[in-house]
Design a protein around this motif. Structure first.
Motif, mmCIF file in Angstrom:
data_model
loop_
_atom_site.group_PDB
_atom_site.id
_atom_site.type_symbol
_atom_site.label_atom_id
_atom_site.label_comp_id
_atom_site.label_asym_id
_atom_site.label_seq_id
_atom_site.Cartn_x
_atom_site.Cartn_y
_atom_site.Cartn_z
ATOM 1 N N GLY A 46 0.811 -1.211 0.000
ATOM 2 C CA GLY A 46 0.000 0.000 0.000
ATOM 3 C C GLY A 46 0.845 1.261 0.000
ATOM 4 O O GLY A 46 1.786 1.401 0.795
ATOM 5 N N VAL A 47 0.521 2.190 -0.908
ATOM 6 C CA VAL A 47 1.220 3.478 -0.982
ATOM 7 C C VAL A 47 0.178 4.594 -0.942
ATOM 8 O O VAL A 47 -0.880 4.483 -1.547
ATOM 9 C CB VAL A 47 2.085 3.588 -2.260
ATOM 10 C CG1 VAL A 47 3.222 2.581 -2.223
ATOM 11 C CG2 VAL A 47 1.252 3.386 -3.527
ATOM 12 N N PRO A 48 0.464 5.687 -0.226
ATOM 13 C CA PRO A 48 -0.530 6.749 -0.051
ATOM 14 C C PRO A 48 -0.403 7.855 -1.084
ATOM 15 O O PRO A 48 0.691 8.159 -1.568
ATOM 16 C CB PRO A 48 -0.187 7.291 1.336
ATOM 17 C CG PRO A 48 1.313 7.169 1.385
ATOM 18 C CD PRO A 48 1.663 5.914 0.603
ATOM 19 N N THR A 49 -1.527 8.472 -1.406
ATOM 20 C CA THR A 49 -1.506 9.662 -2.256
ATOM 21 C C THR A 49 -2.072 10.856 -1.504
ATOM 22 O O THR A 49 -2.622 11.771 -2.099
ATOM 23 C CB THR A 49 -2.301 9.432 -3.553
ATOM 24 O OG1 THR A 49 -3.639 9.040 -3.216
ATOM 25 C CG2 THR A 49 -1.656 8.354 -4.395
ATOM 26 N N TYR A 50 -1.926 10.833 -0.205
ATOM 27 C CA TYR A 50 -2.366 11.942 0.629
ATOM 28 C C TYR A 50 -1.186 12.402 1.473
ATOM 29 O O TYR A 50 -0.212 11.674 1.653
ATOM 30 C CB TYR A 50 -3.511 11.509 1.555
ATOM 31 C CG TYR A 50 -3.135 10.340 2.449
ATOM 32 C CD1 TYR A 50 -2.483 10.538 3.665
ATOM 33 C CD2 TYR A 50 -3.393 9.026 2.051
ATOM 34 C CE1 TYR A 50 -2.113 9.484 4.467
ATOM 35 C CE2 TYR A 50 -3.023 7.956 2.845
ATOM 36 C CZ TYR A 50 -2.390 8.185 4.050
ATOM 37 O OH TYR A 50 -2.011 7.129 4.843
ATOM 38 N N ARG A 51 -1.273 13.608 1.968
ATOM 39 C CA ARG A 51 -0.255 14.107 2.892
ATOM 40 C C ARG A 51 -0.760 13.918 4.305
ATOM 41 O O ARG A 51 -1.847 14.369 4.660
ATOM 42 C CB ARG A 51 0.029 15.590 2.647
ATOM 43 C CG ARG A 51 0.711 15.882 1.336
ATOM 44 C CD ARG A 51 2.128 15.355 1.262
ATOM 45 N NE ARG A 51 2.998 15.928 2.275
ATOM 46 C CZ ARG A 51 4.302 15.703 2.328
ATOM 47 N NH1 ARG A 51 4.872 14.923 1.436
ATOM 48 N NH2 ARG A 51 5.031 16.251 3.263
ATOM 49 N N PRO A 52 -0.006 13.232 5.163
ATOM 50 C CA PRO A 52 -0.454 12.997 6.534
ATOM 51 C C PRO A 52 -0.425 14.276 7.360
ATOM 52 O O PRO A 52 0.095 15.307 6.940
ATOM 53 C CB PRO A 52 0.558 11.980 7.061
ATOM 54 C CG PRO A 52 1.788 12.236 6.243
ATOM 55 C CD PRO A 52 1.298 12.654 4.883
ATOM 56 N N LEU A 53 -1.004 14.190 8.537
ATOM 57 C CA LEU A 53 -1.044 15.328 9.444
ATOM 58 C C LEU A 53 0.351 15.623 10.005
ATOM 59 O O LEU A 53 1.258 14.815 9.933
ATOM 60 C CB LEU A 53 -2.011 15.046 10.593
ATOM 61 C CG LEU A 53 -3.472 14.811 10.198
ATOM 62 C CD1 LEU A 53 -4.295 14.444 11.427
ATOM 63 C CD2 LEU A 53 -4.056 16.041 9.503
ATOM 64 N N MET A 54 0.508 16.780 10.546
ATOM 65 C CA MET A 54 1.712 17.197 11.274
ATOM 66 C C MET A 54 2.952 17.290 10.385
ATOM 67 O O MET A 54 4.069 17.286 10.869
ATOM 68 C CB MET A 54 1.990 16.272 12.466
ATOM 69 C CG MET A 54 0.867 16.252 13.499
ATOM 70 S SD MET A 54 1.309 15.373 15.018
ATOM 71 C CE MET A 54 1.707 13.752 14.402
ATOM 72 N N GLY A 55 2.762 17.349 9.053
ATOM 73 C CA GLY A 55 3.889 17.597 8.175
ATOM 74 C C GLY A 55 4.894 16.484 8.067
ATOM 75 O O GLY A 55 6.063 16.709 7.748
ATOM 76 N N TRP A 56 4.476 15.221 8.335
ATOM 77 C CA TRP A 56 5.415 14.115 8.212
ATOM 78 C C TRP A 56 5.811 13.918 6.762
ATOM 79 O O TRP A 56 5.175 14.412 5.842
ATOM 80 C CB TRP A 56 4.806 12.836 8.792
ATOM 81 C CG TRP A 56 4.539 12.908 10.259
ATOM 82 C CD1 TRP A 56 3.316 12.907 10.860
ATOM 83 C CD2 TRP A 56 5.493 13.031 11.318
ATOM 84 N NE1 TRP A 56 3.444 12.998 12.223
ATOM 85 C CE2 TRP A 56 4.764 13.076 12.536
ATOM 86 C CE3 TRP A 56 6.887 13.100 11.360
ATOM 87 C CZ2 TRP A 56 5.388 13.181 13.775
ATOM 88 C CZ3 TRP A 56 7.508 13.217 12.602
ATOM 89 C CH2 TRP A 56 6.771 13.250 13.783
ATOM 90 N N ALA A 57 6.836 13.124 6.546
ATOM 91 C CA ALA A 57 7.477 13.054 5.230
ATOM 92 C C ALA A 57 6.818 12.075 4.275
ATOM 93 O O ALA A 57 7.194 11.997 3.114
ATOM 94 C CB ALA A 57 8.950 12.666 5.404
ATOM 95 N N GLU A 58 5.855 11.322 4.730
ATOM 96 C CA GLU A 58 5.238 10.287 3.902
ATOM 97 C C GLU A 58 4.418 10.890 2.765
ATOM 98 O O GLU A 58 3.552 11.729 2.986
ATOM 99 C CB GLU A 58 4.331 9.432 4.782
ATOM 100 C CG GLU A 58 3.530 8.378 4.046
ATOM 101 C CD GLU A 58 2.522 7.702 4.956
ATOM 102 O OE1 GLU A 58 1.932 6.713 4.520
ATOM 103 O OE2 GLU A 58 2.323 8.172 6.088
ATOM 104 N N ASP A 59 4.694 10.453 1.533
ATOM 105 C CA ASP A 59 3.867 10.806 0.384
ATOM 106 C C ASP A 59 4.118 9.781 -0.708
ATOM 107 O O ASP A 59 4.896 8.839 -0.541
ATOM 108 C CB ASP A 59 4.115 12.236 -0.099
ATOM 109 C CG ASP A 59 5.547 12.493 -0.553
ATOM 110 O OD1 ASP A 59 6.320 11.516 -0.711
ATOM 111 O OD2 ASP A 59 5.900 13.666 -0.767
ATOM 112 N N LEU A 60 3.475 9.946 -1.858
ATOM 113 C CA LEU A 60 3.592 8.951 -2.922
ATOM 114 C C LEU A 60 5.018 8.825 -3.460
ATOM 115 O O LEU A 60 5.518 7.696 -3.605
ATOM 116 C CB LEU A 60 2.621 9.269 -4.053
ATOM 117 C CG LEU A 60 2.614 8.259 -5.207
ATOM 118 C CD1 LEU A 60 2.105 6.900 -4.746
ATOM 119 C CD2 LEU A 60 1.776 8.779 -6.372
ATOM 120 N N PRO A 61 5.725 9.914 -3.786
ATOM 121 C CA PRO A 61 7.094 9.750 -4.277
ATOM 122 C C PRO A 61 8.002 9.000 -3.305
ATOM 123 O O PRO A 61 8.785 8.137 -3.723
ATOM 124 C CB PRO A 61 7.567 11.191 -4.494
ATOM 125 C CG PRO A 61 6.311 11.962 -4.766
ATOM 126 C CD PRO A 61 5.278 11.330 -3.873
#
Length: 337
Positions: free
Chosen positions: A269-284
């Motif tokens: 699973g890979v996300p296409t949303y930006r998580p809360l609190m500015g964490w670094a997780e995103d699709l790229p």
């Protein structure tokens, strides 16, 4: 006080070393390309609301262009008794007909789940045989409508959940007797199986999504023996740097494919949303991490594997363009790039 200062400095030094090491590791460009076996979680409105022919055509084009092989169309959730009211999926037949016409070969699966009652908290009691029997009857309704498979997402599920495994066995018998698929969404694996008792003892159970439990190796192998596809919900990382988040995706990709990639189709699973609190997780970051994990494999799995995009309602044109350029094999014919 002096010892406290030294301890704090030592801890900060270790953190700095970890961050620096992760940053150096992250700079290496992945060699592996992605695959053409990929999934998409899709919103409930596709079965619950009417759509025009132009909207169905656009959906088909999106699926073909991005080499999506399986779509988990949200058709639930289950009621407490294991049913799903017919009004919630009144346009399911139109959707299935449209997918077959405009995206032939793409498998439309009924995405069903609920918050599982654990320690008295939750909405569906899988320990009740009558509830499990009704869940199976509901599955039959969706298979009769023409869905190509059943995709379960019950949360939370602990590795010692015998009732869930009983349901999985019965559902597997049902889907295989119909020539259909059984797929399941699971949390990412625990870092150490030995830590599972601490998760259960120290952290709250039930009532919330995306909390521990974490699957153990034995549990994942058992599920993979029953399911045609396993989708790992690798997102919601909550790590502060791209390097750490990328390492997370790389590690889980490698360990999951090594563990069950010969037994079942795996979607990371890979996300296409930006998580809360500015964490670094995103699709790229996620796609790069998955590719790094593939690089680390000693050999490719025997079964197909790819990514599961979460989700169609958060994925815009820019994300899809990046997905095509960063993930799909260069030999893939993706209309328009």
């Amino acid at each position: 006080m002096r010892w406290t200062g030294w301890a704090a400095a030592y801890a900060l030094g270790l953190v700095a070393l970890v961050l620096a090491g992760a940053w150096v590791w992250w700079q290496q460009e992945p060699q592996a390309r992605g695959t053409e076996a990929n999934a998409l979680w899709a919103r409930h409105q596709w079965v619950g609301e009417p759509h025009s022919d132009a909207e169905y055509r656009a959906l088909g084009e999106l699926l073909r262009r991005n080499r999506i092989t399986d779509v988990f169309f949200h058709t639930g959730p289950f009621e407490a008794d294991g049913t799903v009211p017919a009004r919630k999926y009144r346009y399911a037949r139109q959707l299935i007909a449209a997918v077959r016409e405009y995206a032939p070969g793409v498998r439309a699966q009924a995405y069903l789940g609920q918050i599982r009652i654990v320690d008295g908290d939750g909405l569906i009691e899988l320990d009740d045989p009558d509830v499990r029997a009704q869940v199976l009857k509901t599955d039959e309704v969706f298979l009769d409508l023409g869905f190509d498979g059943i995709h379960y997402d019950f949360e939370p599920i602990y590795p010692d959940d015998a009732s869930f495994m009983t349901l999985m066995k019965a559902t597997s018998e049902l889907t295989r007797s119909r020539g259909k698929l059984l797929s399941v969404a699971l949390e990412q694996q625990t870092l150490m199986d030995e830590a599972q008792p601490f998760y259960k003892a120290l952290l709250p159970r039930g009532g919330r999504y995306h909390q521990p439990p974490r699957p153990t190796e034995e549990f994942l192998r058992d599920v993979a023996g029953l399911a045609d596809q396993v989708a790992i919900m690798t997102y919601d990382v909550s790590l502060p740097t791209e390097a750490l988040a990328g390492w997370h995706f790389a590690r889980h990709t490698r360990t999951t494919l090594e563990l069950i990639g010969d037994r079942t189709t795996v979607f990371m699973g890979v996300p296409t949303y930006r998580p809360l609190m500015g964490w670094a997780e995103d699709l790229p970051v996620a796609l790069r991490g998955v590719r790094r994990g593939i690089d680390d494999l000693k050999r490719p799995p025997r079964r197909p594997f790819g990514v599961g995009v979460y989700a169609d309602w958060t994925t815009g044109p820019d994300e899809w363009a990046h997905y095509r350029s960063a993930w799909l094999p260069r030999t893939a014919k993706t209309a328009g790039g």
